[in-house]
Design an enzyme around this catalytic site. Structure first.
Site, mmCIF file in Angstrom:
data_model
loop_
_atom_site.group_PDB
_atom_site.id
_atom_site.type_symbol
_atom_site.label_atom_id
_atom_site.label_comp_id
_atom_site.label_asym_id
_atom_site.label_seq_id
_atom_site.Cartn_x
_atom_site.Cartn_y
_atom_site.Cartn_z
ATOM 1 N N THR A 55 0.712 -1.096 0.092
ATOM 2 C CA THR A 55 0.029 0.087 -0.050
ATOM 3 C C THR A 55 1.095 1.241 -0.057
ATOM 4 O O THR A 55 1.890 1.233 0.668
ATOM 5 C CB THR A 55 -0.924 0.081 1.136
ATOM 6 O OG1 THR A 55 -1.879 -1.020 1.211
ATOM 7 C CG2 THR A 55 -1.750 1.098 1.529
ATOM 8 N N LYS A 92 6.523 0.889 9.193
ATOM 9 C CA LYS A 92 5.542 0.921 8.043
ATOM 10 C C LYS A 92 4.047 1.513 8.545
ATOM 11 O O LYS A 92 4.165 1.426 9.914
ATOM 12 C CB LYS A 92 5.331 -0.217 7.360
ATOM 13 C CG LYS A 92 6.385 -0.787 6.326
ATOM 14 C CD LYS A 92 6.470 -2.179 5.651
ATOM 15 C CE LYS A 92 5.013 -2.116 4.975
ATOM 16 N NZ LYS A 92 4.834 -0.920 4.185
ATOM 17 N N GLU A 123 -0.792 -5.326 5.989
ATOM 18 C CA GLU A 123 0.726 -5.385 5.502
ATOM 19 C C GLU A 123 1.314 -6.243 6.114
ATOM 20 O O GLU A 123 2.135 -7.389 5.564
ATOM 21 C CB GLU A 123 1.348 -3.897 5.610
ATOM 22 C CG GLU A 123 0.883 -2.777 4.750
ATOM 23 C CD GLU A 123 1.341 -1.603 4.812
ATOM 24 O OE1 GLU A 123 1.179 -0.650 3.768
ATOM 25 O OE2 GLU A 123 1.973 -1.466 5.616
HETATM 26 C C1 5RP Z 1 1.341 2.073 4.310
HETATM 27 C C2 5RP Z 1 2.860 2.075 4.190
HETATM 28 C C3 5RP Z 1 3.716 2.732 3.077
HETATM 29 O O1 5RP Z 1 4.312 1.455 2.735
HETATM 30 C C4 5RP Z 1 4.506 3.635 3.773
HETATM 31 O O2 5RP Z 1 3.608 4.509 4.245
HETATM 32 C C5 5RP Z 1 5.190 4.216 2.515
HETATM 33 O O3 5RP Z 1 4.471 4.861 1.706
HETATM 34 P P1 5RP Z 1 4.891 5.475 0.284
HETATM 35 O O4 5RP Z 1 5.302 4.646 -0.642
HETATM 36 O O5 5RP Z 1 3.953 6.354 -0.114
HETATM 37 O O6 5RP Z 1 5.966 6.473 0.593
HETATM 38 O O7 5RP Z 1 3.364 1.212 5.132
HETATM 39 O O8 5RP Z 1 0.564 1.633 5.518
#
Ligand code: 5RP
Length: 222
Positions: A32, A98, A107
């Protein structure tokens, strides 16, 4: 190079690693966030080469379906060959923070179901020690204050991410001020706080491989 270009480049590099694993029975786990979204877009070009995807959020499931990729529930999936996801922080031992997108519980579940976990980040996510990014903790709503007190007892400053409800119907506390020198230990200690559903330290299920994009190209931490 713009950050989105780095995210797109690392997603393409992950696709090169994943492609040899694809056949008509392969299930792909999909994360995500904005970096995972670039991976989903890469995966779309290969949608006839694998069976289905398991998504770590409703948002990713929707994007996958939008590309015509079949999405199945983790309970009805056989083994998931590979999980690809971004991260908010990555330390040199490949432990992660995360949950910036509030999807940490699903996740962690999809990562645990998967034979391998490839984390894809741009270089801004690399740190020597986890904790500068506030640590997301998913909590059962009635235990929000109880867990917050427990997190304060562990030295953090929890802040309720107001207005956010996870795909599981729970709340998020973001914990500031942690210097996470022992990710494995702190992950377990937070899990032991009654009312905690999951915390955003991925140490027990750290990434097997981290692909990092910078202006110089893609490097691998493994
Ligand atoms: C979502 C996550 C994402 O992997 C993390 O926030 C990184 O996001 P992005 O790729 O938009 O920088 O853990 O719950």
């Amino acid at each position: 190079m713009a950050q989105d270009d780095l995210k797109r480049a690392v997603a393409a590099a992950a696709m090169e690693t994943v492609e040899p694993l694809l056949d008509s029975k392969t299930i792909v786990g999909v994360g995500t966030g904005s970096t995972a979204n670039f991976f989903i877009d890469e995966l779309a070009a290969h949608k006839h080469q694998f069976d289905a995807a398991v998504a770590s959020s409703e948002a990713s499931a929707e994007r996958l379906r939008g590309h015509g990729i079949s999405v199945i529930d983790a309970n009805s999936a056989g083994p998931i060959a590979v999980y690809v996801d971004g991260a908010d922080e990555v330390d040199p031992s490949r432990a992660l923070i995360k949950g910036g997108g509030a999807a940490l519980t699903r996740e962690k579940i999809v990562a645990a179901c998967s034979d391998s976990f490839i984390c894809i980040v741009d270089e801004s996510k690399l740190v020597d020690c986890l904790g500068e990014y506030p640590l997301p903790v998913e909590v059962v709503p009635m235990a929000r204050s109880l867990v917050a007190r427990g997190l304060a007892g562990l030295g953090g400053e929890p802040v309720w991410r107001e207005g956010v409800v996870t795909d599981n119907g729970n709340l998020i506390l973001d914990v500031y001020g942690l210097n996470i020198t022992d990710p494995d230990g702190l992950e377990k200690r937070i899990n032991n706080l009654v009312g905690t559903v999951c915390n955003g330290i991925f140490a027990a299920n750290r990434a097997g491989q981290v692909l990092v994009a910078s202006a110089a190209g893609i490097t691998k931490l493994d």
